[in-house]
Design a protein around this motif. Sequence first.
Motif, PDB file in Angstrom:
ATOM      1  N   VAL A  51       0.993  -1.320  -0.118  1.00 28.17           N
ATOM      2  CA  VAL A  51       0.042  -0.075   0.168  1.00 28.17           C
ATOM      3  C   VAL A  51       0.978   1.060  -0.157  1.00 28.17           C
ATOM      4  O   VAL A  51       0.558   2.096  -0.671  1.00 28.17           O
ATOM      5  CB  VAL A  51      -0.966   0.138   1.252  1.00 28.17           C
ATOM      6  N   ASP A  52       1.865   1.281   0.712  1.00 22.87           N
ATOM      7  CA  ASP A  52       2.934   2.329   0.712  1.00 22.87           C
ATOM      8  C   ASP A  52       3.467   2.517  -0.542  1.00 22.87           C
ATOM      9  O   ASP A  52       3.419   3.731  -1.056  1.00 22.87           O
ATOM     10  CB  ASP A  52       3.937   2.058   1.948  1.00 22.87           C
ATOM     11  N   VAL A  53       3.899   1.704  -1.124  1.00 23.12           N
ATOM     12  CA  VAL A  53       4.772   1.647  -2.334  1.00 23.12           C
ATOM     13  C   VAL A  53       3.683   2.113  -3.561  1.00 23.12           C
ATOM     14  O   VAL A  53       3.976   2.930  -4.260  1.00 23.12           O
ATOM     15  CB  VAL A  53       5.312   0.402  -2.896  1.00 23.12           C
ATOM     16  N   ARG A  54       2.483   1.494  -3.589  1.00 28.27           N
ATOM     17  CA  ARG A  54       1.704   1.976  -4.464  1.00 28.27           C
ATOM     18  C   ARG A  54       1.211   3.350  -4.353  1.00 28.27           C
ATOM     19  O   ARG A  54       0.901   4.150  -5.211  1.00 28.27           O
ATOM     20  CB  ARG A  54       0.342   0.854  -4.411  1.00 28.27           C
ATOM     21  N   SER A  55       0.836   3.729  -3.118  1.00 26.25           N
ATOM     22  CA  SER A  55       0.618   5.133  -2.860  1.00 26.25           C
ATOM     23  C   SER A  55       1.671   6.184  -3.303  1.00 26.25           C
ATOM     24  O   SER A  55       1.281   7.274  -3.662  1.00 26.25           O
ATOM     25  CB  SER A  55       0.170   5.392  -1.353  1.00 26.25           C
ATOM     26  N   ALA A  56       2.993   5.780  -3.230  1.00 29.50           N
ATOM     27  CA  ALA A  56       3.948   6.682  -3.662  1.00 29.50           C
ATOM     28  C   ALA A  56       3.783   6.791  -5.211  1.00 29.50           C
ATOM     29  O   ALA A  56       4.211   8.000  -5.677  1.00 29.50           O
ATOM     30  CB  ALA A  56       5.242   6.155  -3.015  1.00 29.50           C
ATOM     31  N   ALA A 111      13.800   5.613   0.690  1.00 29.15           N
ATOM     32  CA  ALA A 111      14.374   5.234  -0.592  1.00 29.15           C
ATOM     33  C   ALA A 111      13.276   4.429  -1.598  1.00 29.15           C
ATOM     34  O   ALA A 111      13.145   4.400  -2.791  1.00 29.15           O
ATOM     35  CB  ALA A 111      15.584   4.491  -0.357  1.00 29.15           C
ATOM     36  N   ALA A 112      12.723   3.583  -0.736  1.00 28.55           N
ATOM     37  CA  ALA A 112      11.706   2.529  -1.374  1.00 28.55           C
ATOM     38  C   ALA A 112      10.645   3.484  -2.062  1.00 28.55           C
ATOM     39  O   ALA A 112       9.834   3.099  -3.003  1.00 28.55           O
ATOM     40  CB  ALA A 112      10.998   1.477  -0.471  1.00 28.55           C
ATOM     41  N   LEU A 113       9.994   4.252  -1.192  1.00 31.01           N
ATOM     42  CA  LEU A 113       9.211   5.156  -1.590  1.00 31.01           C
ATOM     43  C   LEU A 113       9.466   5.953  -2.751  1.00 31.01           C
ATOM     44  O   LEU A 113       8.891   6.347  -3.784  1.00 31.01           O
ATOM     45  CB  LEU A 113       8.375   5.911  -0.535  1.00 31.01           C
ATOM     46  N   SER A 114      10.655   6.623  -2.510  1.00 29.87           N
ATOM     47  CA  SER A 114      11.362   7.547  -3.786  1.00 29.87           C
ATOM     48  C   SER A 114      11.294   6.432  -5.053  1.00 29.87           C
ATOM     49  O   SER A 114      11.027   7.321  -6.149  1.00 29.87           O
ATOM     50  CB  SER A 114      12.628   7.933  -3.378  1.00 29.87           C
ATOM     51  N   ASN A 115      11.757   5.209  -4.982  1.00 31.07           N
ATOM     52  CA  ASN A 115      11.883   4.615  -6.192  1.00 31.07           C
ATOM     53  C   ASN A 115      10.432   4.380  -6.847  1.00 31.07           C
ATOM     54  O   ASN A 115      10.160   4.376  -8.279  1.00 31.07           O
ATOM     55  CB  ASN A 115      12.512   3.277  -5.896  1.00 31.07           C
ATOM     56  N   ALA A 116       9.461   4.291  -5.908  1.00 36.05           N
ATOM     57  CA  ALA A 116       8.007   3.955  -6.518  1.00 36.05           C
ATOM     58  C   ALA A 116       7.704   5.205  -7.057  1.00 36.05           C
ATOM     59  O   ALA A 116       6.958   5.342  -8.185  1.00 36.05           O
ATOM     60  CB  ALA A 116       7.031   3.725  -5.275  1.00 36.05           C
ATOM     61  N   ALA A 117       7.933   6.234  -6.248  1.00 32.88           N
ATOM     62  CA  ALA A 117       7.592   7.575  -6.960  1.00 32.88           C
ATOM     63  C   ALA A 117       8.136   7.748  -8.504  1.00 32.88           C
ATOM     64  O   ALA A 117       7.768   8.353  -9.282  1.00 32.88           O
ATOM     65  CB  ALA A 117       7.901   8.894  -5.986  1.00 32.88           C
ATOM     66  N   ALA A 118       9.321   7.814  -8.482  1.00 33.03           N
ATOM     67  CA  ALA A 118      10.322   7.673  -9.633  1.00 33.03           C
ATOM     68  C   ALA A 118       9.891   6.773 -10.985  1.00 33.03           C
ATOM     69  O   ALA A 118       9.732   7.266 -12.008  1.00 33.03           O
ATOM     70  CB  ALA A 118      11.628   7.593  -9.539  1.00 33.03           C
ATOM     71  N   GLN A 119       9.422   5.592 -10.595  1.00 27.56           N
ATOM     72  CA  GLN A 119       8.618   4.918 -11.544  1.00 27.56           C
ATOM     73  C   GLN A 119       7.306   5.398 -11.974  1.00 27.56           C
ATOM     74  O   GLN A 119       6.999   5.192 -13.151  1.00 27.56           O
ATOM     75  CB  GLN A 119       8.350   3.344 -11.213  1.00 27.56           C
ATOM     76  N   GLY A 120       6.513   6.065 -11.126  1.00 23.54           N
ATOM     77  CA  GLY A 120       5.474   6.807 -11.674  1.00 23.54           C
ATOM     78  C   GLY A 120       5.671   7.963 -12.697  1.00 23.54           C
ATOM     79  O   GLY A 120       5.101   8.160 -13.605  1.00 23.54           O
ATOM     80  N   VAL A 121       6.993   8.626 -12.421  1.00 32.34           N
ATOM     81  CA  VAL A 121       7.363   9.709 -13.243  1.00 32.34           C
ATOM     82  C   VAL A 121       7.650   9.102 -14.739  1.00 32.34           C
ATOM     83  O   VAL A 121       7.263   9.738 -15.762  1.00 32.34           O
ATOM     84  CB  VAL A 121       8.345  10.461 -12.694  1.00 32.34           C
ATOM     85  N   THR A 122       8.260   8.122 -14.627  1.00 28.89           N
ATOM     86  CA  THR A 122       8.830   7.466 -15.694  1.00 28.89           C
ATOM     87  C   THR A 122       7.554   6.942 -16.678  1.00 28.89           C
ATOM     88  O   THR A 122       7.516   7.001 -17.818  1.00 28.89           O
ATOM     89  CB  THR A 122       9.810   6.218 -15.347  1.00 28.89           C
ATOM     90  N   ASP A 123       6.532   6.522 -16.082  1.00 28.51           N
ATOM     91  CA  ASP A 123       5.493   5.840 -16.504  1.00 28.51           C
ATOM     92  C   ASP A 123       4.765   7.024 -17.139  1.00 28.51           C
ATOM     93  O   ASP A 123       3.898   6.785 -18.136  1.00 28.51           O
ATOM     94  CB  ASP A 123       4.575   5.090 -15.618  1.00 28.51           C
ATOM     95  N   PHE A 124       4.598   8.223 -16.315  1.00 23.67           N
ATOM     96  CA  PHE A 124       3.800   9.154 -16.904  1.00 23.67           C
ATOM     97  C   PHE A 124       4.575   9.711 -18.304  1.00 23.67           C
ATOM     98  O   PHE A 124       3.954   9.989 -19.298  1.00 23.67           O
ATOM     99  CB  PHE A 124       4.021  10.353 -15.760  1.00 23.67           C
TER     100      PHE A 124
END
Length: 178
Positions: A51-56, A111-124
């Motif tokens: 849930v944390d990773v998906r939220s980030a 760091a794990a949350l930042s990685n998830a957020a970075a994947q969101g930016v990449t996907d965007f």
Amino acid sequence: MTRVFGLRSVAWQLPGALCAAETLRRFPTVAQLVFGGLAHAASGPATPSEVDVRSAYCLSVMTLYKATLEILEYDEPDLERGRQAAVRAAETGTGRLERYLSLRSRLVDPAALSNAAAQGVTDFRLMLAAAEACSVQCAQRPGVNAREAARCSADCQAAKEPGAVARADRCRAGDWLP
């Protein structure tokens, strides 16, 4: 304001005529804004939950999506009302995610949350590039109205970037938050 054919029927399919560089220039550090400088619990950060990773991830996608919608303008009143409703829904969604993550980010590994957020930016970025290409392709079809062009672009985008679209689609409901 950028004018495009229409708001896609699927919430995460991005408008085609928007310049990717402008959106990302305005919101380059979503992960830094959300997760930068977070304090760790005294015992050290815990591993974030799904849930944390998906939220980030979803916070970065939704923030960029909202920014994209805010700089658009539609000629058709129905499409403009749809855009405005989508902006309000994105504001509500990002607010919920921010509240959830503000509590959790103090306890889990940033760091794990930042990685998830970075994947969101990449996907965007991937979805935006596909949307731009598809918008041009679909707009050139003779006799196509705004709704048909939007549907064409949505289908085209899902075909060009199925992984990114599928991951971002998981953000729509927000029903995974406690």
